[in-house]
Design a protein around this motif. Structure first.
Motif, PDB file in Angstrom:
ATOM      1  N   GLU A 159      66.636 -29.342  -1.003  1.00  0.00           N
ATOM      2  CA  GLU A 159      65.731 -29.485  -2.142  1.00  0.00           C
ATOM      3  C   GLU A 159      64.688 -30.567  -1.887  1.00  0.00           C
ATOM      4  O   GLU A 159      63.493 -30.385  -2.164  1.00  0.00           O
ATOM      5  CB  GLU A 159      66.527 -29.786  -3.408  1.00  0.00           C
ATOM      6  N   GLN A 160      65.138 -31.695  -1.345  1.00  0.00           N
ATOM      7  CA  GLN A 160      64.232 -32.815  -1.097  1.00  0.00           C
ATOM      8  C   GLN A 160      63.198 -32.473  -0.022  1.00  0.00           C
ATOM      9  O   GLN A 160      61.990 -32.642  -0.219  1.00  0.00           O
ATOM     10  CB  GLN A 160      65.027 -34.058  -0.677  1.00  0.00           C
ATOM     11  N   LEU A 161      63.668 -31.972   1.120  1.00  0.00           N
ATOM     12  CA  LEU A 161      62.753 -31.683   2.229  1.00  0.00           C
ATOM     13  C   LEU A 161      61.786 -30.551   1.877  1.00  0.00           C
ATOM     14  O   LEU A 161      60.605 -30.610   2.236  1.00  0.00           O
ATOM     15  CB  LEU A 161      63.550 -31.332   3.486  1.00  0.00           C
ATOM     16  N   ASN A 162      62.284 -29.543   1.188  1.00  0.00           N
ATOM     17  CA  ASN A 162      61.402 -28.432   0.815  1.00  0.00           C
ATOM     18  C   ASN A 162      60.306 -28.882  -0.142  1.00  0.00           C
ATOM     19  O   ASN A 162      59.171 -28.398  -0.072  1.00  0.00           O
ATOM     20  CB  ASN A 162      62.212 -27.294   0.179  1.00  0.00           C
ATOM     21  N   SER A 163      60.640 -29.821  -1.030  1.00  0.00           N
ATOM     22  CA  SER A 163      59.658 -30.300  -2.012  1.00  0.00           C
ATOM     23  C   SER A 163      58.552 -31.122  -1.354  1.00  0.00           C
ATOM     24  O   SER A 163      57.480 -31.308  -1.936  1.00  0.00           O
ATOM     25  CB  SER A 163      60.354 -31.136  -3.092  1.00  0.00           C
TER      26      SER A 163
ATOM     27  N   ILE B 230      57.040 -30.442   1.585  1.00  0.00           N
ATOM     28  CA  ILE B 230      56.166 -29.687   2.497  1.00  0.00           C
ATOM     29  C   ILE B 230      54.793 -29.487   1.860  1.00  0.00           C
ATOM     30  O   ILE B 230      54.675 -28.893   0.795  1.00  0.00           O
ATOM     31  CB  ILE B 230      56.783 -28.310   2.835  1.00  0.00           C
ATOM     32  N   SER B 231      53.771 -29.978   2.530  1.00  0.00           N
ATOM     33  CA  SER B 231      52.401 -29.824   2.017  1.00  0.00           C
ATOM     34  C   SER B 231      51.572 -28.863   2.862  1.00  0.00           C
ATOM     35  O   SER B 231      50.655 -28.214   2.362  1.00  0.00           O
ATOM     36  CB  SER B 231      51.698 -31.190   1.957  1.00  0.00           C
ATOM     37  N   ASN B 232      51.901 -28.786   4.160  1.00  0.00           N
ATOM     38  CA  ASN B 232      51.166 -27.891   5.057  1.00  0.00           C
ATOM     39  C   ASN B 232      52.165 -27.010   5.815  1.00  0.00           C
ATOM     40  O   ASN B 232      52.529 -27.305   6.960  1.00  0.00           O
ATOM     41  CB  ASN B 232      50.324 -28.696   6.053  1.00  0.00           C
TER      42      ASN B 232
ATOM     43  N   GLY C  78      57.665 -22.523   6.660  1.00  0.00           N
ATOM     44  CA  GLY C  78      58.267 -23.820   6.402  1.00  0.00           C
ATOM     45  C   GLY C  78      57.702 -24.910   7.287  1.00  0.00           C
ATOM     46  O   GLY C  78      56.606 -24.778   7.848  1.00  0.00           O
ATOM     47  N   ASP C  79      58.468 -25.992   7.455  1.00  0.00           N
ATOM     48  CA  ASP C  79      58.047 -27.110   8.289  1.00  0.00           C
ATOM     49  C   ASP C  79      58.522 -26.890   9.722  1.00  0.00           C
ATOM     50  O   ASP C  79      59.527 -26.226   9.970  1.00  0.00           O
ATOM     51  CB  ASP C  79      58.590 -28.433   7.739  1.00  0.00           C
ATOM     52  N   ARG C  80      57.781 -27.466  10.662  1.00  0.00           N
ATOM     53  CA  ARG C  80      58.070 -27.247  12.083  1.00  0.00           C
ATOM     54  C   ARG C  80      59.462 -27.725  12.472  1.00  0.00           C
ATOM     55  O   ARG C  80      60.112 -27.118  13.329  1.00  0.00           O
ATOM     56  CB  ARG C  80      57.002 -27.941  12.931  1.00  0.00           C
ATOM     57  N   GLU C  81      59.911 -28.799  11.853  1.00  0.00           N
ATOM     58  CA  GLU C  81      61.234 -29.338  12.198  1.00  0.00           C
ATOM     59  C   GLU C  81      62.347 -28.304  12.000  1.00  0.00           C
ATOM     60  O   GLU C  81      63.307 -28.259  12.760  1.00  0.00           O
ATOM     61  CB  GLU C  81      61.539 -30.594  11.361  1.00  0.00           C
TER      62      GLU C  81
END
Length: 302
Positions: free
Chosen positions: A180-184, A186-188, A218-221
């Motif tokens: 929940e935290q990491l998904n919130s 993500i801006s790009n 999602g994010d690259r990580e």
């Protein structure tokens, strides 16, 4: 053509009656494909969830025929391959969205990255493939997002509020909070491969090429984690994962804290998936502890 028993069981388990009908008509379908695309289908590769086989066209060209029974998965893979065209992704030659069939280029010699002896060399090669594949997330797409992965874990927790088999309630809740935290944050977002590991990167001439994208926004990580969880040794698992992480962080300019948190949360989700599928993977379970240790080593709380 005789299909492997394990593949038949997998298809029936996942697709139920659709698989039974598909299997009954299999020989006729292959004959139709051969006539339509003027090719001869050879014995399939090792099969897991889709039918994939080498084929030779009447003009002598070697290609690969791929049949995906899940329409949703087919359309997602098709869109991902199209959008990553020319960026280290296998070439799409022809396709039919109605029947879920793709004709792809045949990679030669087709050696898997898994066959590279040096784990560090393999990670560096994989990092370059990742760098070439990742593009800004498209607008107006039906490709799954990392939020869908979050919802998947949430569903598992709702159905198993006291823990899921070998995974405690506390571990499940920790992983969900991280999602929940990491998904919130993500801006790009990026369009990711979604299943990039040692067995989905093949040698083609002097280059390495990715195959079988699942497609994920999602994010690259997040896209690095599936690689970290694959082809692990029987001993020194933590050292192996840590070395891979250091290579990816350096080569791809990734956020190490974020990567470790993604590793922990996805290891929990992946283990849950193996339990649900009846293919419980103890190696995935052990990586939960590995990421916990690495987070502690970096003084990262979660």
């Amino acid at each position: 053509m005789r299909l492997p028993d394990k593949f038949v069981r997998t298809m029936k388990s996942i697709h139920k009656e659709n698989a039974n009908e598909w299997l009954r008509n299999f020989d006729k379908m292959v004959a139709d494909y051969e006539e339509r695309w003027e090719l001869k289908v050879q014995d399939p590769f090792d099969l897991s969830y889709n039918f994939v086989a080498p084929a030779i066209r009447n003009n002598g060209e070697e290609v690969v025929l791929k049949v995906v029974l899940s329409r949703k998965e087919f359309l997602t893979e098709l869109e991902t391959i199209k959008r990553m065209k020319g960026k280290g992704m296998v070439k799409l030659l022809e396709y039919d969205t109605e029947i879920g069939v793709m004709i792809l280029e045949r990679l030669s010699p087709g050696v898997m990255l898994a066959e590279i002896e040096s784990d560090e060399e393999a990670a560096r090669i994989a990092s370059q493939i990742m760098k070439s594949l990742w593009i800004a997330a498209p607008v107006g797409t039906n490709i799954q997002t990392v939020t869908d992965r979050e919802y998947s874990l949430k569903r598992i927790i709702q159905n198993n509020p006291d823990g899921f088999e070998q995974i405690s309630k506390e571990t499940l809740q920790e992983a969900l909070l991280i999602f929940e935290q990491l998904n919130s944050e993500i801006s790009n977002p990026y369009l990711l491969h979604g299943d990039l590991h040692h067995y989905n990167i093949l040698k083609d001439g002097d280059s390495w090429v990715a195959i079988d994208p699942k497609g994920l926004i999602g994010d690259r990580e997040y896209d690095v984690i599936q690689y970290l969880l694959n082809k692990l040794p029987e001993t020194n698992v933590k050292d192996t994962i840590e070395k891979r992480i250091d290579i990816f962080v350096k080569e791809l300019n990734l956020d190490k804290k974020r990567l470790l948190l993604r590793g922990f949360s996805h290891a929990v989700l992946s283990t849950c998936w193996t339990i649900e599928d009846g293919n419980y993977n103890e190696a995935f379970l052990s990586t939960i502890d590995v990421f916990n240790e690495l987070l502690s080593k970096e003084n990262i709380s979660h």
